[in-house]
Design a protein around this motif. Structure first.
Motif, mmCIF file in Angstrom:
data_model
loop_
_atom_site.group_PDB
_atom_site.id
_atom_site.type_symbol
_atom_site.label_atom_id
_atom_site.label_comp_id
_atom_site.label_asym_id
_atom_site.label_seq_id
_atom_site.Cartn_x
_atom_site.Cartn_y
_atom_site.Cartn_z
ATOM 1 N N PRO A 1 0.791 -0.984 0.100
ATOM 2 C CA PRO A 1 0.148 0.066 -0.005
ATOM 3 C C PRO A 1 0.849 1.241 -0.001
ATOM 4 O O PRO A 1 2.033 1.095 0.264
ATOM 5 C CB PRO A 1 -0.717 -0.145 1.367
ATOM 6 N N VAL A 2 0.354 2.457 -0.350
ATOM 7 C CA VAL A 2 1.027 3.532 -0.403
ATOM 8 C C VAL A 2 0.780 4.552 0.791
ATOM 9 O O VAL A 2 -0.196 4.569 1.071
ATOM 10 C CB VAL A 2 0.571 4.342 -1.884
ATOM 11 N N THR A 3 1.904 5.050 1.228
ATOM 12 C CA THR A 3 1.878 5.972 2.311
ATOM 13 C C THR A 3 2.296 7.257 1.958
ATOM 14 O O THR A 3 2.274 8.134 2.856
ATOM 15 C CB THR A 3 2.637 5.518 3.667
ATOM 16 N N LEU A 4 3.005 7.722 0.693
ATOM 17 C CA LEU A 4 3.527 8.900 0.160
ATOM 18 C C LEU A 4 2.938 9.030 -1.021
ATOM 19 O O LEU A 4 3.397 8.082 -2.091
ATOM 20 C CB LEU A 4 4.965 8.968 0.452
ATOM 21 N N VAL A 5 2.347 10.127 -1.308
ATOM 22 C CA VAL A 5 2.201 10.625 -2.533
ATOM 23 C C VAL A 5 2.818 11.848 -3.137
ATOM 24 O O VAL A 5 2.624 12.864 -2.416
ATOM 25 C CB VAL A 5 0.646 10.489 -2.950
ATOM 26 N N ILE A 6 3.885 11.764 -4.046
ATOM 27 C CA ILE A 6 4.673 12.825 -4.340
ATOM 28 C C ILE A 6 3.743 13.453 -5.770
ATOM 29 O O ILE A 6 3.788 12.579 -6.671
ATOM 30 C CB ILE A 6 6.112 12.706 -4.645
ATOM 31 N N GLY A 7 3.540 14.487 -6.061
ATOM 32 C CA GLY A 7 2.873 15.262 -7.211
ATOM 33 C C GLY A 7 3.954 15.822 -7.803
ATOM 34 O O GLY A 7 4.722 16.631 -7.341
ATOM 35 N N LEU A 8 3.991 15.663 -9.186
ATOM 36 C CA LEU A 8 4.961 16.128 -9.999
ATOM 37 C C LEU A 8 4.320 16.881 -11.137
ATOM 38 O O LEU A 8 3.570 16.028 -11.939
ATOM 39 C CB LEU A 8 5.799 15.054 -10.648
ATOM 40 N N ALA A 9 4.608 18.131 -11.372
ATOM 41 C CA ALA A 9 4.227 18.859 -12.610
ATOM 42 C C ALA A 9 5.363 19.318 -13.316
ATOM 43 O O ALA A 9 6.165 19.960 -12.621
ATOM 44 C CB ALA A 9 3.292 20.235 -12.290
ATOM 45 N N ALA A 10 5.568 19.329 -14.620
ATOM 46 C CA ALA A 10 6.384 19.582 -15.431
ATOM 47 C C ALA A 10 5.790 20.442 -16.935
ATOM 48 O O ALA A 10 4.911 19.823 -17.237
ATOM 49 C CB ALA A 10 7.149 18.356 -15.912
ATOM 50 N N THR A 11 6.720 21.336 -17.172
ATOM 51 C CA THR A 11 6.449 21.829 -18.363
ATOM 52 C C THR A 11 7.226 21.372 -19.361
ATOM 53 O O THR A 11 8.056 20.744 -19.136
ATOM 54 C CB THR A 11 6.476 23.443 -18.306
ATOM 55 N N ALA A 12 6.656 21.617 -20.820
ATOM 56 C CA ALA A 12 7.232 20.814 -21.790
ATOM 57 C C ALA A 12 8.692 21.448 -21.844
ATOM 58 O O ALA A 12 9.615 20.630 -22.120
ATOM 59 C CB ALA A 12 6.636 21.012 -23.088
ATOM 60 N N GLN A 13 8.927 22.787 -21.742
ATOM 61 C CA GLN A 13 10.427 23.402 -21.671
ATOM 62 C C GLN A 13 11.169 22.990 -20.549
ATOM 63 O O GLN A 13 12.289 22.317 -20.889
ATOM 64 C CB GLN A 13 10.216 24.958 -21.428
ATOM 65 N N ASP A 14 11.091 22.676 -19.385
ATOM 66 C CA ASP A 14 11.941 22.295 -18.478
ATOM 67 C C ASP A 14 12.091 20.938 -18.306
ATOM 68 O O ASP A 14 13.162 20.384 -17.685
ATOM 69 C CB ASP A 14 11.770 22.954 -17.041
ATOM 70 N N GLY A 15 11.505 20.000 -18.733
ATOM 71 C CA GLY A 15 11.482 18.494 -18.541
ATOM 72 C C GLY A 15 11.541 18.383 -16.957
ATOM 73 O O GLY A 15 11.296 19.117 -16.155
ATOM 74 N N HIS A 16 11.422 17.225 -16.612
ATOM 75 C CA HIS A 16 11.550 16.957 -15.181
ATOM 76 C C HIS A 16 12.717 16.066 -14.755
ATOM 77 O O HIS A 16 12.770 15.484 -13.612
ATOM 78 C CB HIS A 16 10.234 16.444 -14.632
ATOM 79 N N LEU A 17 13.668 16.032 -15.772
ATOM 80 C CA LEU A 17 14.716 14.919 -15.410
ATOM 81 C C LEU A 17 15.739 15.283 -14.311
ATOM 82 O O LEU A 17 16.018 14.523 -13.526
ATOM 83 C CB LEU A 17 15.486 14.574 -16.559
ATOM 84 N N GLU A 18 15.943 16.698 -14.417
ATOM 85 C CA GLU A 18 16.651 17.124 -13.221
ATOM 86 C C GLU A 18 16.073 17.101 -11.880
ATOM 87 O O GLU A 18 16.652 16.407 -10.737
ATOM 88 C CB GLU A 18 16.893 18.578 -13.518
ATOM 89 N N VAL A 19 14.888 17.309 -11.893
ATOM 90 C CA VAL A 19 14.078 17.096 -10.586
ATOM 91 C C VAL A 19 13.985 15.689 -10.016
ATOM 92 O O VAL A 19 14.191 15.172 -9.150
ATOM 93 C CB VAL A 19 12.456 17.696 -10.799
ATOM 94 N N MET A 20 13.833 14.842 -10.992
ATOM 95 C CA MET A 20 13.593 13.421 -10.914
ATOM 96 C C MET A 20 14.898 12.853 -10.267
ATOM 97 O O MET A 20 15.007 12.089 -9.492
ATOM 98 C CB MET A 20 13.109 12.794 -12.355
ATOM 99 N N SER A 21 16.049 13.266 -10.949
ATOM 100 C CA SER A 21 17.271 12.788 -10.336
ATOM 101 C C SER A 21 17.456 13.164 -9.190
ATOM 102 O O SER A 21 17.967 12.360 -8.351
ATOM 103 C CB SER A 21 18.362 13.110 -11.390
ATOM 104 N N SER A 22 17.461 14.360 -8.559
ATOM 105 C CA SER A 22 17.679 14.941 -7.245
ATOM 106 C C SER A 22 16.600 13.988 -6.354
ATOM 107 O O SER A 22 16.913 13.537 -5.219
ATOM 108 C CB SER A 22 17.317 16.341 -7.129
#
Length: 154
Positions: A98-119
């Motif tokens: 079961p899930v106890t932590l939900v992280i919401g992620l919003a990314a725009t097309a320009q910035d991508g979210h790879l940097e955030v994802m790797s941190s």
């Protein structure tokens, strides 16, 4: 956008001890937090739920952890994160339930979210850091820890 996860996670985007009754409500809490912080509109919350309805619970990426997101769309105003701990674990229909932590992620097309994802991945992979984050008793404390962990990861 800075590498510091705390910069993308203002206190408005943090909800500790939420009590959703099902996975849709759990994603809604994460989406509402993104909206409250100014990262997205309510439409993005509906898109995140639709993604799971369509593709299944692929967002449950590790035991106990759901990374709620959808593709970049006009409903994303800027890149952002939300952090929602659940006081009662929720079933998403995943082997990692079961899930106890939900992280919401919003990314725009320009910035991508790879940097955030790797941190984020670096912190999520560190059991000691995760334990400290899960024990954080206030949004301010959570942001303080994220700032410290982000700095030490580089």
């Amino acid at each position: 956008m800075g590498d510091n996860l705390a910069d993308m996670l203002p206190e408005e985007a943090i909800t500790l001890g939420a009590r959703p009754s099902d996975w849709r409500e759990a994603i809604t809490v994460a989406g509402d937090a993104l909206t409250a912080s100014g990262a997205t509109t309510d439409e993005y919350t509906r898109e995140m739920i639709a993604a799971v309805e369509e593709l299944g619970p692929y967002i449950v990426i590790a035991p106990g952890l759901a990374l709620a997101h959808s593709r970049p769309s006009p409903s994303v105003l800027r890149a952002g994160l939300s952090w929602v701990t659940l006081s009662e674990p929720i079933e998403f229909g995943s082997p990692n339930d079961p899930v106890t932590l939900v992280i919401g992620l919003a990314a725009t097309a320009q910035d991508g979210h790879l940097e955030v994802m790797s941190s984020l991945a670096g912190i999520l992979a560190d059991e000691d850091q995760m334990t400290q984050l899960e024990d954080a008793d206030s949004p301010a404390r959570l942001r303080e820890l994220l700032t410290r962990f982000s700095a030490s990861g580089d």
